[in-house]
Design a protein around this motif. Structure first.
Motif, short mmCIF file in Angstrom:
data_model
loop_
_atom_site.label_atom_id
_atom_site.label_comp_id
_atom_site.label_asym_id
_atom_site.label_seq_id
_atom_site.Cartn_x
_atom_site.Cartn_y
_atom_site.Cartn_z
N ASN A 107 0.82 -1.20 0.00
CA ASN A 107 0.00 0.00 0.00
C ASN A 107 0.87 1.26 0.00
O ASN A 107 2.03 1.24 0.42
N SER A 108 0.28 2.34 -0.46
CA SER A 108 0.97 3.63 -0.52
C SER A 108 0.70 4.42 0.76
O SER A 108 -0.42 4.38 1.31
N ILE B 50 -0.11 7.71 2.18
CA ILE B 50 -0.64 9.00 1.71
C ILE B 50 0.04 10.16 2.40
O ILE B 50 0.03 11.30 1.91
N SER C 50 -5.29 13.87 -2.90
CA SER C 50 -5.48 12.56 -3.51
C SER C 50 -6.75 12.55 -4.35
O SER C 50 -7.82 12.95 -3.88
N ARG D 262 -7.37 6.20 -5.95
CA ARG D 262 -6.45 5.12 -5.60
C ARG D 262 -6.75 3.91 -6.49
O ARG D 262 -7.90 3.52 -6.65
N ARG E 187 -4.63 0.09 -8.29
CA ARG E 187 -3.53 -0.85 -8.06
C ARG E 187 -2.91 -1.27 -9.39
O ARG E 187 -3.58 -1.38 -10.42
#
Length: 557
Positions: free
Chosen positions: A162-163, A165, A174, A177, A179
């Motif tokens: 996962n990123s 934030i 943002s 989101r 993948r």
């Protein structure tokens, strides 16, 4: 005559002779020029004759090529007639007809006359209806896809990354989101070192045992007689018998992972694994040859090393379509009648389908309770060769009739009819008419009044006449098949090992044990690698109840 006159006359004669000699020389030069021209004309005439001959040869060659092209076109037409059909094209044709029927049904001004179909208003209305209907249908059909992504690839294990934030640049917002996917293959060898304790009990007896800690494996994961774990031996068998990886290449692969092992060690490990698989083969053979079963049989040759040289031996393949079982038999490499007798033993199978090899005539002569069927494509292929090589019209006619029989079989298969319904349809009037035409043509070809034919056509006619009863025995039962292709398909995987040889008789038997399990797994829709892993892990645990370790009873979907 005075001397002066004589001398003058002599001089005149000499001058006249000189003139005559000069004229003769000129005539000779003229004659030589004419002769050279004649030679040139003769050479030109010869060249013209040679060119004329070349032109005639070219014309003959051209007409021969045209005749060959015409013959090839005729053969292509016959071959297209004998094709069994293309399901995709047939489906497209049906869909087009259905679309036209739906279009006609949807037209408001259609009154049943052809004029109303071709009217501009009707066409425009039909196009509008079709366009609106297609748009609505496309929107309606894609509602379920909203919010979904199209993916066909997946893996057993997934690691999510996962990123954070909080690491966005200052002032950033943002938006979305999503993948991205990447696949990594991890291949490594792990050496497990188990500590074994040799101990002496109070009664004085010495024992050995492995006593693990609570977080360690409860048993030593090693197949008896080897240094390979269950999963290692499963991968080794999969690479050898599914991917046709030679053992010396497998040895190099393992050497690249710092494992030094000889090719003979890998061979011995495979042999040790086959000992446990032999317990399954016994149950599979009993299932394949159970009472009132229908068995497809075929055989093929292989290379086996004996007495320091390679010899040609044979392998038998038996398939039970209803039980979904395939077994291979070696029988010491024999292809004789005794080998077939030993394979069948005391089994009470209902029917056995094979090719026209004369050993199978033993079934007709000595085993009257077993119905013998022959493979129709073997007969068809002989007429096909006769048509391709000899351009025989009778062969084309017979091929067309056999194609009609296959067309009917395809209709039964697409209709998903029961065996009883198939038997009823196979004996209806339409099938009988085709068989009567085929038999009538065969009798006409066998008559003395018919002119002679080529060797290929003679072999084809003789084969069909000899095995007529066996070729059309499939009409007696709806569970029978018109061909023996299922047994021939399961013979194909052995072609790779045939090229590299099976080694000795011992390794030929080992190979056939593995192929028996692999082909049975394919018939029953079980993943071969998963089955090998599960089977050898159960063997490591000490299980020997082979009837519960079969591909369908071990617990794999």
């Amino acid at each position: 005559m005075i001397p002066e006159e004589k001398s003058k006359m002599i001089m005149e004669l000499v001058a006249s002779c000189d003139r005559d000699a000069e004229r003769i020389r000129r005539d000779e030069a003229r004659i030589d020029a004419l002769l050279s021209k004649i030679d040139e004309l003769l050479s030109l005439q010869k060249a013209a004759m040679a060119a004329e001959k070349e032109l005639d040869a070219y014309k003959a060659m051209n007409s021969n090529l045209l005749s060959k092209i015409t013959a090839l076109e005729e053969r292509l037409k016959v071959r297209n007639k004998n094709l069994y059909g293309c399901k995709s094209q047939k489906g497209i044709r049906k869909k087009r007809v259905k679309d036209v029927e739906d279009l006609i049904r949807d037209k408001d001004d259609f009154d049943g006359t052809p004029q109303s179909i071709g009217s501009p208003s009707a066409e425009a209305g039909g196009e509008a209806v079709e366009e609106e209907g297609s748009e609505a249908k496309s929107k309606e059909s894609r509602l379920y896809r909203q919010g979904l992504a199209y993916r066909t690839m997946s893996a057993d294990n997934t690691v999510c990354h996962n990123s954070d934030i909080g690491r966005l640049p200052a002032g950033s917002v943002s938006i979305k989101r999503f993948r991205k996917y990447a696949y990594e293959q991890v291949s490594r060898l792990v050496e497990h070192d188990y500590e074994v304790i040799r101990y002496k009990t109070a009664d004085g007896k010495i024992h050995e045992g492995y006593f693990p800690f609570s977080s360690h494996p409860e048993i030593i994961d090693v197949v008896p007689g080897t240094h390979a774990s269950g999963s290692f031996l499963a991968y080794l068998a999969f690479n050898k018998y599914i991917l046709d990886t030679l053992l010396y290449r497998e040895m190099y692969r393992l050497f690249g992972e710092s494992m030094r092992v000889s090719r003979m060690s890998l061979t011995n490990w495979l042999e040790k694994g086959s000992i446990h698989l032999c317990g399954l083969v016994t149950y599979l053979k009993n299932t394949c040859l159970e009472k009132d079963s229908i068995v497809n049989c075929d055989e093929t040759w292989c290379r086996v090393r004996r007495e320091r040289c390679y010899k040609k031996k044979y392998i038998w393949c038996l398939v039970n379509r209803l039980s979904k079982v395939v077994i291979y038999c070696y029988e010491d490499g024999s292809r004789g009648r005794d080998a077939l007798k030993h394979i069948l033993g005391d089994s009470q199978v209902k029917a056995l389908q094979s090719d026209g090899y004369n050993i199978y005539m033993y079934l007709d002569d000595h085993m009257v309770d077993i119905e013998h069927l022959c493979c129709m494509p073997h007969a068809r292929s002989k007429f096909k060769y006769a048509l391709e090589q000899g351009d025989d019209e009778d062969a084309a006619f017979i091929l067309e009739l056999i194609g009609e029989l296959y067309k009917l079989e395809r209709e039964y298969e697409e209709g998903k009819l029961s065996p009883e319904q198939i038997r009823f349809c196979r004996n209806n009037l339409k099938t009988k008419e085709i068989i009567i035409k085929l038999r009538g043509k065969l009798d006409a070809l066998l008559s003395d009044a018919h002119p002679t034919w080529g060797d290929l056509m003679e072999k084809a006619i003789s084969y069909m006449n000899t095995f007529w009863t066996q070729l059309f025995a499939y009409l007696n039962d709806g569970s029978y098949s018109i061909d023996n292709s299922i047994a021939e398909r399961f013979i194909c995987p052995l072609a790779g090992e045939r090229k590299n040889s099976f080694g000795s008789d011992r390794m030929a038997r080992v190979s056939l044990v593995y192929h028996t399990i692999i082909s049975t797994c394919k018939m029953q829709g079980v993943a071969v690698l998963d089955y090998f892993k599960r089977f050898f892990s159960e063997i490591v645990k000490g299980r020997r109840d082979y009837e519960h370790l079969l591909p369908l009873t071990i617990g794999l979907n």
